[in-house]
Scaffold this motif. Structure first.
Motif, PDB file in Angstrom:
ATOM      1  N   CYS A  20       0.822  -1.218   0.000  1.00 59.35           N
ATOM      2  CA  CYS A  20       0.000   0.000   0.000  1.00 59.35           C
ATOM      3  C   CYS A  20       0.852   1.263   0.000  1.00 59.35           C
ATOM      4  CB  CYS A  20      -0.913   0.033   1.223  1.00 59.35           C
ATOM      5  SG  CYS A  20      -2.150  -1.279   1.219  1.00 59.35           S
ATOM      6  N   HIS A  21       1.971   1.225   0.726  1.00 62.86           N
ATOM      7  CA  HIS A  21       2.832   2.407   0.891  1.00 62.86           C
ATOM      8  C   HIS A  21       4.028   2.356  -0.058  1.00 62.86           C
ATOM      9  CE1 HIS A  21       1.075   3.984   4.623  1.00 62.86           C
ATOM     10  NE2 HIS A  21       0.845   2.724   4.947  1.00 62.86           N
ATOM     11  N   THR A  22       4.609   3.536  -0.293  1.00 55.23           N
ATOM     12  CA  THR A  22       5.904   3.603  -0.960  1.00 55.23           C
ATOM     13  C   THR A  22       6.961   3.817   0.111  1.00 55.23           C
ATOM     14  OG1 THR A  22       5.599   5.979  -1.343  1.00 55.23           O
ATOM     15  CG2 THR A  22       5.100   4.498  -3.184  1.00 55.23           C
ATOM     16  N   LEU A  23       8.159   3.330  -0.187  1.00 51.54           N
ATOM     17  CA  LEU A  23       9.313   3.536   0.670  1.00 51.54           C
ATOM     18  C   LEU A  23      10.430   4.018  -0.242  1.00 51.54           C
ATOM     19  CD1 LEU A  23      10.259   3.172   3.626  1.00 51.54           C
ATOM     20  CD2 LEU A  23      11.272   1.014   2.903  1.00 51.54           C
ATOM     21  N   LEU A  24      10.803   5.277  -0.085  1.00 52.36           N
ATOM     22  CA  LEU A  24      11.786   5.935  -0.956  1.00 52.36           C
ATOM     23  C   LEU A  24      11.342   5.847  -2.417  1.00 52.36           C
ATOM     24  CD1 LEU A  24      15.080   4.754   0.780  1.00 52.36           C
ATOM     25  CD2 LEU A  24      13.631   6.724   1.300  1.00 52.36           C
ATOM     26  N   GLY A  25      10.036   6.002  -2.622  1.00 54.95           N
ATOM     27  CA  GLY A  25       9.485   6.028  -3.969  1.00 54.95           C
ATOM     28  C   GLY A  25       9.139   4.678  -4.563  1.00 54.95           C
ATOM     29  N   GLU A  26       9.485   3.586  -3.891  1.00 59.36           N
ATOM     30  CA  GLU A  26       9.205   2.242  -4.413  1.00 59.36           C
ATOM     31  C   GLU A  26       8.023   1.645  -3.674  1.00 59.36           C
ATOM     32  OE1 GLU A  26      10.722   0.526  -6.913  1.00 59.36           O
ATOM     33  OE2 GLU A  26      11.891   2.322  -7.313  1.00 59.36           O
ATOM     34  N   GLY A  27       7.095   1.073  -4.407  1.00 56.55           N
ATOM     35  CA  GLY A  27       5.961   0.407  -3.795  1.00 56.55           C
ATOM     36  C   GLY A  27       4.661   0.874  -4.406  1.00 56.55           C
ATOM     37  N   TYR A  46       1.018   3.042  -4.503  1.00 49.61           N
ATOM     38  CA  TYR A  46       0.671   4.449  -4.277  1.00 49.61           C
ATOM     39  C   TYR A  46      -0.698   4.629  -3.647  1.00 49.61           C
ATOM     40  CZ  TYR A  46       4.818   5.625  -6.876  1.00 49.61           C
ATOM     41  OH  TYR A  46       6.125   5.738  -7.267  1.00 49.61           O
ATOM     42  N   PHE A  47      -1.178   3.634  -2.890  1.00 51.58           N
ATOM     43  CA  PHE A  47      -2.471   3.752  -2.216  1.00 51.58           C
ATOM     44  C   PHE A  47      -2.364   4.603  -0.955  1.00 51.58           C
ATOM     45  CE2 PHE A  47      -2.936  -0.482  -4.306  1.00 51.58           C
ATOM     46  CZ  PHE A  47      -3.875  -0.081  -5.234  1.00 51.58           C
ATOM     47  N   ALA A  48      -1.209   4.539  -0.305  1.00 52.83           N
ATOM     48  CA  ALA A  48      -1.033   5.198   0.982  1.00 52.83           C
ATOM     49  C   ALA A  48       0.231   6.060   0.940  1.00 52.83           C
ATOM     50  CB  ALA A  48      -0.941   4.141   2.077  1.00 52.83           C
ATOM     51  N   PRO A  49       0.446   6.915   1.928  1.00 54.42           N
ATOM     52  CA  PRO A  49       1.566   7.863   1.879  1.00 54.42           C
ATOM     53  C   PRO A  49       2.959   7.207   1.845  1.00 54.42           C
ATOM     54  CG  PRO A  49      -0.021   8.522   3.547  1.00 54.42           C
ATOM     55  CD  PRO A  49      -0.419   7.156   3.082  1.00 54.42           C
ATOM     56  N   GLU A  50       3.908   7.974   1.357  1.00 52.28           N
ATOM     57  CA  GLU A  50       5.340   7.639   1.375  1.00 52.28           C
ATOM     58  C   GLU A  50       5.776   7.522   2.834  1.00 52.28           C
ATOM     59  OE1 GLU A  50       9.305   7.150   0.949  1.00 52.28           O
ATOM     60  OE2 GLU A  50       7.967   7.114  -0.765  1.00 52.28           O
ATOM     61  N   LEU A  51       6.554   6.470   3.152  1.00 53.02           N
ATOM     62  CA  LEU A  51       6.995   6.287   4.529  1.00 53.02           C
ATOM     63  C   LEU A  51       8.504   6.438   4.716  1.00 53.02           C
ATOM     64  CD1 LEU A  51       4.658   3.433   5.792  1.00 53.02           C
ATOM     65  CD2 LEU A  51       4.403   5.914   5.980  1.00 53.02           C
ATOM     66  N   GLY A  52       9.234   6.710   3.641  1.00 55.41           N
ATOM     67  CA  GLY A  52      10.686   6.891   3.784  1.00 55.41           C
ATOM     68  C   GLY A  52      11.047   8.088   4.629  1.00 55.41           C
ATOM     69  N   THR A  60      19.091  10.038  -0.076  1.00 54.58           N
ATOM     70  CA  THR A  60      18.408   9.773  -1.346  1.00 54.58           C
ATOM     71  C   THR A  60      18.512  10.957  -2.292  1.00 54.58           C
ATOM     72  OG1 THR A  60      16.343  10.651  -0.502  1.00 54.58           O
ATOM     73  CG2 THR A  60      16.719   8.279  -0.223  1.00 54.58           C
ATOM     74  N   GLU A  61      19.294  11.958  -1.905  1.00 58.30           N
ATOM     75  CA  GLU A  61      19.410  13.200  -2.679  1.00 58.30           C
ATOM     76  C   GLU A  61      18.023  13.783  -2.950  1.00 58.30           C
ATOM     77  OE1 GLU A  61      22.325  13.200  -5.754  1.00 58.30           O
ATOM     78  OE2 GLU A  61      23.747  12.118  -4.483  1.00 58.30           O
ATOM     79  N   LYS A  62      17.264  13.866  -1.843  1.00 59.74           N
ATOM     80  CA  LYS A  62      15.932  14.469  -1.827  1.00 59.74           C
ATOM     81  C   LYS A  62      14.884  13.743  -2.668  1.00 59.74           C
ATOM     82  CE  LYS A  62      17.678  19.101  -0.804  1.00 59.74           C
ATOM     83  NZ  LYS A  62      18.757  18.629  -0.040  1.00 59.74           N
ATOM     84  N   TRP A  63      14.982  12.420  -2.750  1.00 58.64           N
ATOM     85  CA  TRP A  63      13.962  11.645  -3.446  1.00 58.64           C
ATOM     86  C   TRP A  63      13.109  10.924  -2.430  1.00 58.64           C
ATOM     87  CZ3 TRP A  63      12.048  11.668  -8.108  1.00 58.64           C
ATOM     88  CH2 TRP A  63      11.159  10.639  -8.454  1.00 58.64           C
ATOM     89  N   PRO A  64      11.837  10.808  -2.534  1.00 59.28           N
ATOM     90  CA  PRO A  64      11.010  11.390  -3.587  1.00 59.28           C
ATOM     91  C   PRO A  64      10.812  12.884  -3.382  1.00 59.28           C
ATOM     92  CG  PRO A  64       9.632  10.183  -2.055  1.00 59.28           C
ATOM     93  CD  PRO A  64      11.051   9.968  -1.624  1.00 59.28           C
ATOM     94  N   PRO A  65      10.556  13.621  -4.463  1.00 60.43           N
ATOM     95  CA  PRO A  65      10.481  15.079  -4.365  1.00 60.43           C
ATOM     96  C   PRO A  65       9.263  15.593  -3.601  1.00 60.43           C
ATOM     97  CG  PRO A  65       9.998  14.351  -6.603  1.00 60.43           C
ATOM     98  CD  PRO A  65      10.447  13.141  -5.835  1.00 60.43           C
ATOM     99  N   ASN A  66       8.186  14.808  -3.569  1.00 59.38           N
ATOM    100  CA  ASN A  66       6.977  15.193  -2.852  1.00 59.38           C
ATOM    101  C   ASN A  66       7.060  14.621  -1.444  1.00 59.38           C
ATOM    102  OD1 ASN A  66       4.431  15.460  -1.779  1.00 59.38           O
ATOM    103  ND2 ASN A  66       3.355  14.703  -3.585  1.00 59.38           N
ATOM    104  N   ILE A  67       6.929  15.474  -0.436  1.00 61.31           N
ATOM    105  CA  ILE A  67       7.133  15.039   0.954  1.00 61.31           C
ATOM    106  C   ILE A  67       6.173  13.930   1.363  1.00 61.31           C
ATOM    107  CG2 ILE A  67       5.654  16.787   2.005  1.00 61.31           C
ATOM    108  CD1 ILE A  67       7.947  16.956   4.204  1.00 61.31           C
ATOM    109  N   GLU A  68       4.961  13.915   0.843  1.00 61.51           N
ATOM    110  CA  GLU A  68       4.011  12.856   1.185  1.00 61.51           C
ATOM    111  C   GLU A  68       4.080  11.686   0.203  1.00 61.51           C
ATOM    112  OE1 GLU A  68       1.759  12.609   3.712  1.00 61.51           O
ATOM    113  OE2 GLU A  68       2.102  14.550   4.632  1.00 61.51           O
ATOM    114  N   GLY A  69       5.055  11.720  -0.704  1.00 59.41           N
ATOM    115  CA  GLY A  69       5.171  10.662  -1.692  1.00 59.41           C
ATOM    116  C   GLY A  69       4.322  10.976  -2.831  1.00 59.41           C
TER     117      GLY A  69
END
Length: 144
Positions: free
Chosen positions: A67-74, A76-82, A135-144
């Motif tokens: 459900c979640h992405t971690l550093l942009g991988e995963g 896109y149902f739920a927020p980025e958790l990285g 991660t050199e600021k990846w993902p660019p969107n704070i909430e993924g």
């Protein structure tokens, strides 16, 4: 072509091909070597503790990436958790996990995994470590 001009011969073409191939193979090897040298520093591998490893196992066995992405991988149902550790902090993460599902209308519901305090601490340690990976600021969107 006159008799004084030889033009571009097969031998010259072969030399350009082999010379270029060797040059770019060496350039590729140098770039790979440079990247490999930077990985331990960028991955923050020195900070991987047994708690971080246990937290990653919880992440994997509960299929959080489904459900979640971690550093942009995963997914896109739920927020980025990285970066959730930096955004919300450890107390929020643990409290959020305990109150699931929230039954909020119009919101996708996260399952209740019934993690004990030790498991919650381990998951938080994994997310803390993840937030410190360069991660050199990846993902660019704070909430993924």
């Amino acid at each position: 072509m006159g008799h004084g001009q030889a033009g571009f011969t097969k031998q010259m073409a072969r030399n350009v091909f082999y010379g270029g191939s060797v040059f770019f193979a060496l350039l590729f090897a140098a770039i790979v070597f440079h990247s490999e040298q930077r990985i331990p520093q960028r991955s923050n591998s020195a900070a991987i503790t047994p708690q971080v490893v246990a937290g990653k196992k919880i992440w994997e066995t509960r299929n959080c990436i489904g459900c979640h992405t971690l550093l942009g991988e995963g997914a896109y149902f739920a927020p980025e958790l990285g970066n959730v550790y930096l955004r919300r902090g450890p107390d929020f993460i643990k409290a959020w996990m305990k109150i699931q599902p929230t039954h909020t209308p119009g919101r996708r519901q996260m399952p209740q995994f019934n993690l004990n305090e030790q498991q919650l601490d381990e998951l938080v340690e994994f997310l803390k470590w993840t937030s410190q990976v360069n991660t050199e600021k990846w993902p660019p969107n704070i909430e993924g």
